[in-house]
Design a protein around this motif. Structure first.
Motif, PDB file in Angstrom:
ATOM      1  N   VAL A  16       0.845  -1.201   0.000  1.00  0.00           N
ATOM      2  CA  VAL A  16       0.000   0.000   0.000  1.00  0.00           C
ATOM      3  C   VAL A  16       0.878   1.247   0.000  1.00  0.00           C
ATOM      4  O   VAL A  16       0.651   2.181  -0.772  1.00  0.00           O
ATOM      5  CB  VAL A  16      -0.962  -0.006   1.210  1.00  0.00           C
ATOM      6  N   LEU A  17       1.895   1.273   0.843  1.00  0.00           N
ATOM      7  CA  LEU A  17       2.798   2.426   0.895  1.00  0.00           C
ATOM      8  C   LEU A  17       3.497   2.622  -0.447  1.00  0.00           C
ATOM      9  O   LEU A  17       3.596   3.745  -0.951  1.00  0.00           O
ATOM     10  CB  LEU A  17       3.834   2.243   2.016  1.00  0.00           C
ATOM     11  N   ASN A  66       0.168  10.058   7.305  1.00  0.00           N
ATOM     12  CA  ASN A  66       0.248   8.701   6.754  1.00  0.00           C
ATOM     13  C   ASN A  66       0.363   7.647   7.858  1.00  0.00           C
ATOM     14  O   ASN A  66      -0.267   6.596   7.785  1.00  0.00           O
ATOM     15  CB  ASN A  66       1.412   8.603   5.772  1.00  0.00           C
ATOM     16  N   SER A  67       1.137   7.931   8.899  1.00  0.00           N
ATOM     17  CA  SER A  67       1.269   6.940   9.961  1.00  0.00           C
ATOM     18  C   SER A  67      -0.027   6.823  10.768  1.00  0.00           C
ATOM     19  O   SER A  67      -0.401   5.716  11.191  1.00  0.00           O
ATOM     20  CB  SER A  67       2.455   7.253  10.875  1.00  0.00           C
ATOM     21  N   LEU A  81      -9.515   6.652   5.471  1.00  0.00           N
ATOM     22  CA  LEU A  81      -9.038   7.968   5.052  1.00  0.00           C
ATOM     23  C   LEU A  81      -8.970   8.869   6.277  1.00  0.00           C
ATOM     24  O   LEU A  81      -9.817   8.776   7.171  1.00  0.00           O
ATOM     25  CB  LEU A  81      -9.985   8.607   4.033  1.00  0.00           C
ATOM     26  N   THR A  82      -8.002   9.765   6.289  1.00  0.00           N
ATOM     27  CA  THR A  82      -7.895  10.731   7.374  1.00  0.00           C
ATOM     28  C   THR A  82      -9.025  11.743   7.263  1.00  0.00           C
ATOM     29  O   THR A  82      -9.216  12.337   6.203  1.00  0.00           O
ATOM     30  CB  THR A  82      -6.546  11.472   7.312  1.00  0.00           C
ATOM     31  N   ALA A  83      -9.762  11.938   8.345  1.00  0.00           N
ATOM     32  CA  ALA A  83     -10.815  12.956   8.383  1.00  0.00           C
ATOM     33  C   ALA A  83     -10.241  14.306   8.791  1.00  0.00           C
ATOM     34  O   ALA A  83     -10.741  15.349   8.400  1.00  0.00           O
ATOM     35  CB  ALA A  83     -11.923  12.539   9.349  1.00  0.00           C
ATOM     36  N   GLY A  84      -9.197  14.284   9.587  1.00  0.00           N
ATOM     37  CA  GLY A  84      -8.546  15.512  10.021  1.00  0.00           C
ATOM     38  C   GLY A  84      -7.501  15.202  11.067  1.00  0.00           C
ATOM     39  O   GLY A  84      -7.564  14.157  11.719  1.00  0.00           O
ATOM     40  N   PHE A  85      -6.528  16.093  11.205  1.00  0.00           N
ATOM     41  CA  PHE A  85      -5.522  15.921  12.250  1.00  0.00           C
ATOM     42  C   PHE A  85      -4.924  17.266  12.591  1.00  0.00           C
ATOM     43  O   PHE A  85      -5.005  18.225  11.829  1.00  0.00           O
ATOM     44  CB  PHE A  85      -4.445  14.900  11.859  1.00  0.00           C
ATOM     45  N   ARG A  96      19.375  12.171  11.327  1.00  0.00           N
ATOM     46  CA  ARG A  96      19.593  11.217  10.246  1.00  0.00           C
ATOM     47  C   ARG A  96      18.279  10.664   9.711  1.00  0.00           C
ATOM     48  O   ARG A  96      18.095  10.527   8.514  1.00  0.00           O
ATOM     49  CB  ARG A  96      20.468  10.084  10.772  1.00  0.00           C
ATOM     50  N   THR A  97      17.340  10.344  10.646  1.00  0.00           N
ATOM     51  CA  THR A  97      16.111   9.646  10.267  1.00  0.00           C
ATOM     52  C   THR A  97      14.935  10.240  11.025  1.00  0.00           C
ATOM     53  O   THR A  97      15.063  10.616  12.189  1.00  0.00           O
ATOM     54  CB  THR A  97      16.221   8.143  10.641  1.00  0.00           C
ATOM     55  N   LEU A  98      13.797  10.309  10.344  1.00  0.00           N
ATOM     56  CA  LEU A  98      12.546  10.683  10.990  1.00  0.00           C
ATOM     57  C   LEU A  98      11.727   9.423  11.216  1.00  0.00           C
ATOM     58  O   LEU A  98      11.550   8.626  10.295  1.00  0.00           O
ATOM     59  CB  LEU A  98      11.747  11.648  10.112  1.00  0.00           C
ATOM     60  N   LEU A  99      11.247   9.239  12.438  1.00  0.00           N
ATOM     61  CA  LEU A  99      10.327   8.147  12.768  1.00  0.00           C
ATOM     62  C   LEU A  99       8.977   8.755  13.096  1.00  0.00           C
ATOM     63  O   LEU A  99       8.898   9.709  13.875  1.00  0.00           O
ATOM     64  CB  LEU A  99      10.811   7.361  13.980  1.00  0.00           C
ATOM     65  N   ALA A 100       7.919   8.195  12.517  1.00  0.00           N
ATOM     66  CA  ALA A 100       6.549   8.588  12.839  1.00  0.00           C
ATOM     67  C   ALA A 100       5.890   7.375  13.474  1.00  0.00           C
ATOM     68  O   ALA A 100       5.563   6.406  12.782  1.00  0.00           O
ATOM     69  CB  ALA A 100       5.813   9.034  11.584  1.00  0.00           C
TER      70      ALA A 100
END
Length: 143
Positions: A16-17, A66-67, A81-85, A96-100
């Motif tokens: 999916v991603l 997305n997460s 689906l996202t309704a809002g955030f 170095r890296t972003l984690l969600a």
């Protein structure tokens, strides 16, 4: 309690991603999925930074959105689906890296409330919380 969607696992979540052109552009990876939680990660690169050398807030918002949706999908099923955030930026995102890391706070049949911590990881592995998001994700199956 048995898994309500045994066919919707990490391998399917990876597909999916990969089907999301924007996620491919950012080279996002999903590293955990299931039981109402998901973790997305991406490498922090110069082309994703804003003028001060920090990861752009839009990239943080994308990762949160997305997460949140993947975490909710592990609880509600793949048609979501996202309704809002909302998102609160706490400190500049660099490293170095972003984690969600997203986790469902509450899920019903039609929607889930999900929280996401956005963490930057330095070269030495030190993690720094840079933003927090919370959103509502809708189950669109049958809509």
């Amino acid at each position: 309690m048995p898994d309500p969607m045994p066919e919707f696992d990490l391998a399917v979540a990876e597909q999916v991603l990969d089907a999301q052109p924007f996620s491919r552009l950012l080279k996002t990876r999903i590293t955990a999925f299931g039981d109402g939680a998901a973790v997305l990660e991406l490498d922090i690169r110069e082309e994703l930074e804003q003028q001060n050398g920090f990861l752009h807030g839009g990239v943080l918002a994308y990762a949160a959105d997305n997460s949140l949706t993947f975490a909710a999908g592990s609880a509600l099923g793949p048609a979501v689906l996202t309704a809002g955030f909302s998102i609160q930026y706490m400190r500049p995102a660099r490293g170095r890296t972003l984690l969600a890391r997203a986790e469902v706070v509450h899920a019903g049949r039609r929607q889930a409330v999900v929280r996401c911590d956005l963490v930057c990881v330095d070269e030495d592995g030190t993690e720094t919380l840079c933003a927090v998001a919370q959103g509502t994700v809708l189950n669109t199956a049958g809509s």
